[in-house]
Enzyme design. Sequence first.
Site, PDB file in Angstrom:
ATOM      1  N   ARG A  51       0.793  -1.231   0.000  1.00  0.00           N
ATOM      2  CA  ARG A  51       0.000   0.000   0.000  1.00  0.00           C
ATOM      3  C   ARG A  51       0.824   1.280   0.000  1.00  0.00           C
ATOM      4  O   ARG A  51       0.584   2.189  -0.794  1.00  0.00           O
ATOM      5  CB  ARG A  51      -0.934   0.062   1.228  1.00  0.00           C
ATOM      6  CG  ARG A  51      -2.225  -0.684   1.075  1.00  0.00           C
ATOM      7  CD  ARG A  51      -2.610  -1.280   2.411  1.00  0.00           C
ATOM      8  NE  ARG A  51      -1.637  -2.281   2.757  1.00  0.00           N
ATOM      9  CZ  ARG A  51      -1.721  -3.563   2.357  1.00  0.00           C
ATOM     10  NH1 ARG A  51      -2.766  -3.952   1.702  1.00  0.00           N
ATOM     11  NH2 ARG A  51      -0.776  -4.436   2.658  1.00  0.00           N
ATOM     12  N   THR A  52       1.782   1.367   0.909  1.00  0.00           N
ATOM     13  CA  THR A  52       2.465   2.653   1.079  1.00  0.00           C
ATOM     14  C   THR A  52       3.255   3.006  -0.181  1.00  0.00           C
ATOM     15  O   THR A  52       3.139   4.118  -0.711  1.00  0.00           O
ATOM     16  CB  THR A  52       3.384   2.604   2.319  1.00  0.00           C
ATOM     17  OG1 THR A  52       2.630   2.084   3.406  1.00  0.00           O
ATOM     18  CG2 THR A  52       3.905   3.978   2.668  1.00  0.00           C
ATOM     19  N   LYS A  80      25.641  -3.955  -1.144  1.00  0.00           N
ATOM     20  CA  LYS A  80      27.119  -3.913  -1.238  1.00  0.00           C
ATOM     21  C   LYS A  80      27.717  -3.192  -0.040  1.00  0.00           C
ATOM     22  O   LYS A  80      28.933  -2.979   0.012  1.00  0.00           O
ATOM     23  CB  LYS A  80      27.538  -3.190  -2.512  1.00  0.00           C
ATOM     24  CG  LYS A  80      27.023  -3.797  -3.789  1.00  0.00           C
ATOM     25  CD  LYS A  80      27.466  -2.927  -4.972  1.00  0.00           C
ATOM     26  CE  LYS A  80      26.532  -3.078  -6.150  1.00  0.00           C
ATOM     27  NZ  LYS A  80      26.647  -1.944  -7.069  1.00  0.00           N
ATOM     28  N   ARG A 101      11.137   3.798   3.408  1.00  0.00           N
ATOM     29  CA  ARG A 101      10.802   2.855   4.498  1.00  0.00           C
ATOM     30  C   ARG A 101      12.063   2.082   4.858  1.00  0.00           C
ATOM     31  O   ARG A 101      12.810   1.655   3.963  1.00  0.00           O
ATOM     32  CB  ARG A 101       9.704   1.888   4.056  1.00  0.00           C
ATOM     33  CG  ARG A 101       9.481   0.775   5.066  1.00  0.00           C
ATOM     34  CD  ARG A 101       8.272  -0.062   4.736  1.00  0.00           C
ATOM     35  NE  ARG A 101       7.033   0.664   4.994  1.00  0.00           N
ATOM     36  CZ  ARG A 101       5.832   0.124   4.924  1.00  0.00           C
ATOM     37  NH1 ARG A 101       5.701  -1.151   4.609  1.00  0.00           N
ATOM     38  NH2 ARG A 101       4.759   0.841   5.159  1.00  0.00           N
ATOM     39  N   HIS A 129       4.806   5.684  11.622  1.00  0.00           N
ATOM     40  CA  HIS A 129       4.340   5.559  10.240  1.00  0.00           C
ATOM     41  C   HIS A 129       3.411   6.749   9.995  1.00  0.00           C
ATOM     42  O   HIS A 129       2.196   6.601   9.905  1.00  0.00           O
ATOM     43  CB  HIS A 129       3.606   4.223  10.076  1.00  0.00           C
ATOM     44  CG  HIS A 129       3.355   3.802   8.662  1.00  0.00           C
ATOM     45  ND1 HIS A 129       3.507   4.649   7.579  1.00  0.00           N
ATOM     46  CD2 HIS A 129       2.953   2.603   8.151  1.00  0.00           C
ATOM     47  CE1 HIS A 129       3.201   3.996   6.472  1.00  0.00           C
ATOM     48  NE2 HIS A 129       2.874   2.754   6.791  1.00  0.00           N
TER      49      HIS A 129
END
Length: 304
Positions: A51-52, A80, A101, A129
């Site tokens: 969703r986000t 890396k 995120r 959030h």
Amino acid sequence: MRHLIDIKDLSIQEIDELIKVANDIIAHPDKYSEKCHNKKLATLFFEPSTRTRLSFEAAMMELGGNVIGFSSASSSSTAKGESVSDTIRTVGCYSDIIAMRHPKEGAPLVASIKSTVPIINAGDGGHNHPTQTLTDLLTIYREKQRLDNLTIGLCGDLKFGRTVHSLVTAMSQYKNIKFVLISPEELKIPEYLKEGVLEKNNIEYIQTDSIEDSIAKLDILYMTRVQRERFFNEEDYLRLKDYYILDKEKLKNAKDDLCIMHPLPRVNEISTEVDDDPRAAYFRQVRYGKYIRMALILKLLEIE
Ligand code: CP
């Protein structure tokens, strides 16, 4: 330059303004379709999302802008050994705004210190959030026509559920809000929120482990998933994961105008038999997420 790292970065007036703009976008989408022409959003997702990430990308596209980014740390140079700071300085050379995120709490804050473009926290570990909270506030406003005088039940994983932490912080600023905190003992809301937000602001709340005993008084029931990815041992997760399952039977004593929310993804905590109940707002909530993120992008890019 403004970032959104914590919901507290926005005043209550700014939140109300974002909700107003989102409502205007819903009513008049054509007015906004070229607002971000030639602008680029980067979505940097070091942790899974449906969703986000996709709502941010859809939001930018509906504003006439473009999107770049990655959907897992393993497909970026993080694999890396590149640091968050170096990644952010790099992506700032290619984009006008970044939604990020990360599994580590505080990573978006670190990113914002080095960034040359606005950073939006799209979820950091079990911490915050804020754009889910903006989504939740728009949903509550559209479903209940108000953000004050509400009794809100928060049910499930109140310890690790970052959406709960940001929502409690935001709703505590509105008048006459009462919380019913429904969780097993092990998943109670963190002390820093109880003391630092609820008690500090004299917010009325009760803690219980029974959904049945409290459902009749609720205006909002906010269900949450038990956050498997934040548990240290699988045994505890398996014991707690199905502690609450909202079904038709449990809704028998609920108000006719109860609003049932869930940030999603759902696992078992709401039976699919509830989905067709008009009080189930969680898929409408998903839709509102795109509109409030459109409003937020415009605000942070300082576009009228
Ligand atoms: N609500 C939410 O953050 O969903 P995703 O994890 O799918 O982005």
